[in-house]
Scaffold this active site. Structure first.
Site, short mmCIF file in Angstrom:
data_model
loop_
_atom_site.label_atom_id
_atom_site.label_comp_id
_atom_site.label_asym_id
_atom_site.label_seq_id
_atom_site.Cartn_x
_atom_site.Cartn_y
_atom_site.Cartn_z
N ASP A 30 7.51 -13.55 -8.14
CA ASP A 30 8.42 -14.69 -8.29
C ASP A 30 9.75 -14.45 -7.57
OD1 ASP A 30 9.08 -17.22 -9.19
OD2 ASP A 30 9.95 -16.48 -11.06
N GLY A 33 11.79 -18.73 -3.63
CA GLY A 33 12.70 -19.86 -3.41
C GLY A 33 14.14 -19.42 -3.52
N ASN A 78 1.81 -24.89 -10.72
CA ASN A 78 2.54 -25.04 -9.46
C ASN A 78 2.23 -26.36 -8.74
OD1 ASN A 78 2.53 -21.46 -8.75
ND2 ASN A 78 4.18 -22.72 -9.57
C1 IPE Z 1 4.85 -18.05 -11.70
O1 IPE Z 1 6.04 -18.41 -11.10
C2 IPE Z 1 3.69 -18.37 -10.82
C3 IPE Z 1 3.52 -17.53 -9.65
C4 IPE Z 1 4.27 -16.50 -9.33
C5 IPE Z 1 2.39 -17.87 -8.80
P1 IPE Z 1 6.72 -19.82 -11.34
O2 IPE Z 1 7.95 -19.84 -10.53
O3 IPE Z 1 5.74 -20.90 -11.11
O4 IPE Z 1 7.04 -19.77 -12.90
P2 IPE Z 1 8.10 -20.56 -13.77
O5 IPE Z 1 7.98 -22.01 -13.39
O6 IPE Z 1 9.44 -20.03 -13.45
O7 IPE Z 1 7.71 -20.30 -15.19
C1 IPE Z 2 7.09 -17.52 -6.30
O1 IPE Z 2 8.36 -17.93 -5.88
C2 IPE Z 2 5.99 -18.16 -5.51
C3 IPE Z 2 5.21 -19.13 -6.28
C4 IPE Z 2 5.42 -19.46 -7.53
C5 IPE Z 2 4.13 -19.79 -5.59
P1 IPE Z 2 9.00 -19.29 -6.35
O2 IPE Z 2 8.68 -20.34 -5.36
O3 IPE Z 2 8.65 -19.62 -7.74
O4 IPE Z 2 10.53 -18.91 -6.24
P2 IPE Z 2 11.71 -19.37 -7.21
O5 IPE Z 2 11.29 -19.06 -8.62
O6 IPE Z 2 11.90 -20.83 -6.99
O7 IPE Z 2 12.86 -18.55 -6.76
MG MG Z 3 9.50 -19.22 -9.54
#
Ligand code: IPE
Ligand code: IPE
Ligand code: MG
Length: 255
Positions: A30, A33, A78
């Site tokens: 995680d 983003g 997601n």
């Molecule tokens: C968990 O991360 C899913 C993956 C890493 C694939 P998210 O970013 O989707 O989780 P939440 O929304 O913060 O719980």
């Molecule tokens: C993890 O990074 C990747 C997936 C969940 C697919 P994020 O996209 O959730 O990154 P943040 O949490 O927004 O920083």
């Molecule tokens: Mg995330």
């Protein structure tokens, strides 16, 4: 499912001293983003860097005495993201498999995919099938890719499979136990994860391996996934080695 205990052996990640190594590590990758926005870049670049971190991490894990690694790549939740981001994540997965499959195959990596095919574009689904099929005979290292995965969805599917066997008269209801249910999960054949690492500052499981993680040690790291690498993995393993697992029993030597 019976609790799989981590094997005790020489990890070699810190001057070769003998440590408790997990057999199976799960990673919630995680923070892509956040990494991107902190660098003034679009989220998609964060995901691209995330794939590089995945490559580094798999390589680091292969060098260790670790046998099983499961990475959380796309959750059933997601889908709530904008279509453009979901599409970008799918195409990154395709790029990863297309670029890395031959190498992983030659290195003895067996790939398993956990999650549902429901909703996945045909090409993504076919590519995942190919990765699983082409590496099915490998035994050196096991890489689980949790893609379109949700622990609750997986358990529901397992329950449905059990219900069908019951209905067909192949099993009696007294045979439904933890072991049978675990055998219907996507992860069947993988030991339960000894350690689950989550990067990216949150402290939650987000539906990752909810059944299998019942006794996992949880290590939350503030490092954002694109910055993760060998050193971060070693640091998580050091933390794991310092934990005392009791599985509901008593502290060793306390009896
Ligand atoms: C968990 O991360 C899913 C993956 C890493 C694939 P998210 O970013 O989707 O989780 P939440 O929304 O913060 O719980
Ligand atoms: C993890 O990074 C990747 C997936 C969940 C697919 P994020 O996209 O959730 O990154 P943040 O949490 O927004 O920083
Ligand atoms: Mg995330």
């Amino acid at each position: 499912m019976t609790v799989e205990r981590a094997s005790s052996n020489s990890a070699g990640f810190n001057d070769g001293d003998s440590r408790v190594m997990p057999a199976h590590v799960g990673i919630i990758m995680d923070g892509n983003g956040r990494w991107a926005s902190r660098h003034g870049l679009p989220r998609s670049v964060g995901h691209e860097r995330g794939v590089e971190a995945l490559r580094r991490t798999v390589k680091a894990a292969q060098k260790l005495d670790l046998r099983y690694l499961t990475v959380y790549s796309f959750s059933t939740e997601n889908w709530r993201r904008p279509v453009s981001e979901v599409t970008a994540l799918f195409s990154l997965l395709k790029t990863f498999v297309n670029r890395d499959l031959d190498r992983l195959k030659n290195e003895g990596v067996r790939i398993r995919v956990f999650g549902t095919k429901e909703g996945l574009p045909d090409d993504v689904s076919a590519l995942l099938d190919r990765a699983v099929r082409e590496t099915a005979d490998n035994t050196k290292f096991n890489l689980g890719i949790a893609f379109n995965y949700g622990g609750r969805e997986e358990i529901s599917r397992a329950a449905r499979a059990v219900a069908l066997e019951l209905k067909a008269g192949r099993i009696g209801e007294e045979e439904i136990d933890e072991q049978l249910l675990a055998s219907k999960l996507d992860t069947s054949g993988f030991p339960d994860p000894d350690l689950i690492i989550r990067t990216g500052e949150e402290r939650r499981l987000s539906n990752f391996l909810v059944w299998q993680g019942a006794y996992s040690e949880l290590v939350f790291m503030d490092v954002l996934w694109p910055e993760f690498g060998e050193d971060s993995l070693h640091s998580a393993l050091e933390t794991f080695a310092s934990r005392e697992r009791r599985f509901g029993g008593l502290k060793s030597g306390a009896a």
